[in-house]
Structures are given as structure tokens and as C-alpha cells.
Design a protein around this motif. Structure first.
Motif, PDB file in Angstrom:
ATOM      1  N   LEU A 169       3.308  19.274  23.200  1.00  0.00           N
ATOM      2  CA  LEU A 169       2.386  18.844  22.109  1.00  0.00           C
ATOM      3  C   LEU A 169       2.464  19.457  20.908  1.00  0.00           C
ATOM      4  O   LEU A 169       2.563  20.717  20.740  1.00  0.00           O
ATOM      5  CB  LEU A 169       0.934  19.036  22.767  1.00  0.00           C
ATOM      6  CG  LEU A 169      -0.398  18.648  21.703  1.00  0.00           C
ATOM      7  CD1 LEU A 169      -0.246  17.188  21.569  1.00  0.00           C
ATOM      8  CD2 LEU A 169      -1.512  18.938  22.301  1.00  0.00           C
ATOM      9  N   GLU A 221      -7.117   7.617  23.148  1.00  0.00           N
ATOM     10  CA  GLU A 221      -5.793   6.656  23.021  1.00  0.00           C
ATOM     11  C   GLU A 221      -5.531   5.937  24.563  1.00  0.00           C
ATOM     12  O   GLU A 221      -5.485   5.054  24.774  1.00  0.00           O
ATOM     13  CB  GLU A 221      -4.756   7.292  22.585  1.00  0.00           C
ATOM     14  CG  GLU A 221      -3.397   6.730  22.567  1.00  0.00           C
ATOM     15  CD  GLU A 221      -2.247   7.270  22.029  1.00  0.00           C
ATOM     16  OE1 GLU A 221      -1.274   7.533  22.699  1.00  0.00           O
ATOM     17  OE2 GLU A 221      -2.209   7.756  20.802  1.00  0.00           O
ATOM     18  N   LYS A 225      -5.992  12.263  22.320  1.00  0.00           N
ATOM     19  CA  LYS A 225      -5.018  11.719  23.264  1.00  0.00           C
ATOM     20  C   LYS A 225      -5.771  10.947  24.276  1.00  0.00           C
ATOM     21  O   LYS A 225      -5.400  10.081  24.834  1.00  0.00           O
ATOM     22  CB  LYS A 225      -4.344  12.973  23.762  1.00  0.00           C
ATOM     23  CG  LYS A 225      -3.184  12.456  24.682  1.00  0.00           C
ATOM     24  CD  LYS A 225      -2.337  13.967  24.969  1.00  0.00           C
ATOM     25  CE  LYS A 225      -1.201  13.356  25.793  1.00  0.00           C
ATOM     26  NZ  LYS A 225      -0.038  14.302  26.068  1.00  0.00           N
ATOM     27  N   ARG A 248      -3.428   8.007  33.192  1.00  0.00           N
ATOM     28  CA  ARG A 248      -3.179   8.975  31.842  1.00  0.00           C
ATOM     29  C   ARG A 248      -4.595   9.282  31.415  1.00  0.00           C
ATOM     30  O   ARG A 248      -4.601  10.524  30.958  1.00  0.00           O
ATOM     31  CB  ARG A 248      -2.832   7.952  30.899  1.00  0.00           C
ATOM     32  CG  ARG A 248      -1.212   8.054  30.450  1.00  0.00           C
ATOM     33  CD  ARG A 248      -0.699   7.088  29.202  1.00  0.00           C
ATOM     34  NE  ARG A 248      -1.246   7.764  27.996  1.00  0.00           N
ATOM     35  CZ  ARG A 248      -1.385   7.056  26.892  1.00  0.00           C
ATOM     36  NH1 ARG A 248      -1.485   5.743  27.101  1.00  0.00           N
ATOM     37  NH2 ARG A 248      -1.805   7.623  25.766  1.00  0.00           N
ATOM     38  N   ALA A 291      -5.554  13.290  31.064  1.00  0.00           N
ATOM     39  CA  ALA A 291      -6.196  13.607  29.871  1.00  0.00           C
ATOM     40  C   ALA A 291      -7.418  14.446  30.092  1.00  0.00           C
ATOM     41  O   ALA A 291      -7.470  15.582  29.426  1.00  0.00           O
ATOM     42  CB  ALA A 291      -6.386  12.481  28.691  1.00  0.00           C
ATOM     43  N   GLU A 310       0.219  20.300  28.946  1.00  0.00           N
ATOM     44  CA  GLU A 310       0.347  19.439  27.682  1.00  0.00           C
ATOM     45  C   GLU A 310       1.641  20.088  26.846  1.00  0.00           C
ATOM     46  O   GLU A 310       1.732  20.135  25.654  1.00  0.00           O
ATOM     47  CB  GLU A 310      -0.817  19.634  26.877  1.00  0.00           C
ATOM     48  CG  GLU A 310      -1.882  18.659  27.399  1.00  0.00           C
ATOM     49  CD  GLU A 310      -1.476  17.085  27.734  1.00  0.00           C
ATOM     50  OE1 GLU A 310      -1.101  16.688  26.990  1.00  0.00           O
ATOM     51  OE2 GLU A 310      -2.009  16.864  28.571  1.00  0.00           O
TER      52      GLU A 310
END
Length: 158
Positions: free
Chosen positions: A110, A20, A17, A60, A64, A107
């Protein structure tokens, strides 16, 4: 279910994640600074939109990193008799269907598929997390899934 095995999958999912998000942030930054993004008229907002997108993608990445750090602090917690942050929990409904949940600090939502077993990460702030917190093995609770209220029993806390 092996909790250590689950944690390895979780670490991998969080890293994926992050990667990404880094790729998306880099791409958005490149778009925002590309010469074709420069405003040609006062009404051309492409460069402003690209900058906002780059900022959002960078946030983001930060999120993360924070999630990885938050999870790092709970991996070594010892098993507890009751459900706490860091617990891997198995619940069984009246039909014998088994559902696995991991109580994480962040999270929520998930989903990990580990050898054909789905484990959902939920947080203590989520509706189901609030119901599960501090419960013990063999405790029962009601939960509405797919429009039907069902009875569940907690069968394992790892």
C-alpha cells in the motif's frame, strides 16, 4: 513526518479500499442475479462466472474488514527503539535519498503519498520487512533497488 498524521491518512486509505470493495461486490452481485445473466443453454456460463466474481468480491470486502481490524490494534502502540509492527521508519541511502516505510500487520505494498512524501506499507514477512525488523536507528543494511545494491542507514523510527 508526523506519525499521527500518517495514521489518519492510512485509516482513510483503508476505508477507501473497503468502500471500493463493497461497491465492486454489490455490482457483481447485481450482475449475478440480473435476469440477463440467466443461462440460456447448458453451455452458457455467464451466470456461473458472475457468481464466482461476486464471491471473490465479497471475499475482498472481508479482507478489507480484517485489515482495518488488524491495523486498529497497532495504532496505539508506543514508539520502540527497534523496528516492530507499527513502526514508521525512515531510511537514507548513500546518495542522501530518503525512503519511508510503515511496518504493518497486512496490506503490504500500500502506497501513500503524504505531502509529496511517499510511504510504503510493508509487512514483516516481506523481504525488506525481514531485513528491517528489530533494527535500530543508525543501523545499516544493504538492499538491492532497481538492480543495484545500495547501503542504507535507518535514520528515524517513529
Amino acid at each position: 513526518m508526523n506519525k499521527q498524521h500518517f495514521i489518519e491518512y492510512l485509516k482513510f486509505a483503508l476505508e477507501a479500499k473497503l468502500q471500493e470493495a463493497v461497491q465492486a461486490a454489490n455490482s457483481a452481485r447485481e450482475d449475478a442475479t440480473h435476469e440477463q445473466s440467466a443461462a440460456e443453454t447448458q453451455y452458457d456460463s455467464l451466470s456461473i462466472e458472475s457468481a464466482y466474481l461476486a464471491q471473490g468480491q465479497s471475499e475482498r470486502v472481508d479482507d478489507a474488514h480484517k485489515a482495518i481490524k488488524a491495523f486498529d490494534s497497532i495504532y496505539e502502540l508506543c514508539p520502540s527503539e527497534s523496528i516492530v509492527i507499527g513502526s514508521l521508519v525512515s531510511c537514507e541511502n548513500e546518495e542522501g535519498d530518503i525512503f519511508w516505510y510503515f511496518i504493518g500487520p497486512t496490506e503490504g505494498g500500500l502506497k501513500l503519498d503524504i505531502k509529496n512524501t511517499v510511504v510504503w506499507t510493508i509487512t514483516p514477512a516481506s523481504p525488506l520487512g525481514k531485513v528491517l525488523m528489530n533494527k535500530k536507528v543508525h543501523d545499516e543494511f544493504e538492499w538491492t533497488m532497481h538492480g543495484a545494491t545500495q547501503e542504507f542507514e535507518i535514520t528515524k523510527i517513529l
